[in-house]
Motif scaffolding. Structure first.
Motif: not given
Length: 116
Positions: A35-62
């Motif tokens: 679901r976290a991945e889906n939120w990141l994908t959704d934000m990109k779809r809406r034109g909102i660029e993920p930042d380092g926090v967006s990615y690092s949260t998912i990276i650390h979770a996996w």
């Protein structure tokens, strides 16, 4: 968090980076990394660029879930995005290295460590 997001949308409030980072974090805390991945994908779809926090949260979770290939995938996405900072790079390199080490792939962990 998701009901709050829906209420925002119903009231015509556009979600921003902070909103999405909160949703990503809430999904991770609930143990729902997909679901976290889906939120990141959704934000990109809406034109909102993920930042380092967006990615690092998912990276650390996996990485914490012992899924080194998925952590590595998202770290590569972070690097491609240009959103990496020195701080997020350090944190994410560490997460990916640890994940590969826990998976027993010392060579892969070492290669990431050498790249850092």
């Amino acid at each position: 968090a998701e009901s709050w997001f829906k209420q925002m949308e119903q009231k015509g409030v556009s979600p921003g980076l902070l909103t999405y980072n909160s949703l990503i974090n809430a999904a991770v805390k609930a143990g729902d990394r997909a679901r976290a991945e889906n939120w990141l994908t959704d934000m990109k779809r809406r034109g909102i660029e993920p930042d380092g926090v967006s990615y690092s949260t998912i990276i650390h979770a996996w990485a914490a879930a012992n899924d080194a290939p998925r952590a590595e995938h998202w770290f590569q996405e972070l690097r491609k995005s240009g959103a990496a900072t020195e701080q997020t790079n350090s944190f994410c390199y560490n997460s990916v290295c640890q994940a590969w080490a826990r998976a027993g792939d010392v060579d892969r962990a070492t290669s990431w460590l050498q790249e850092a």
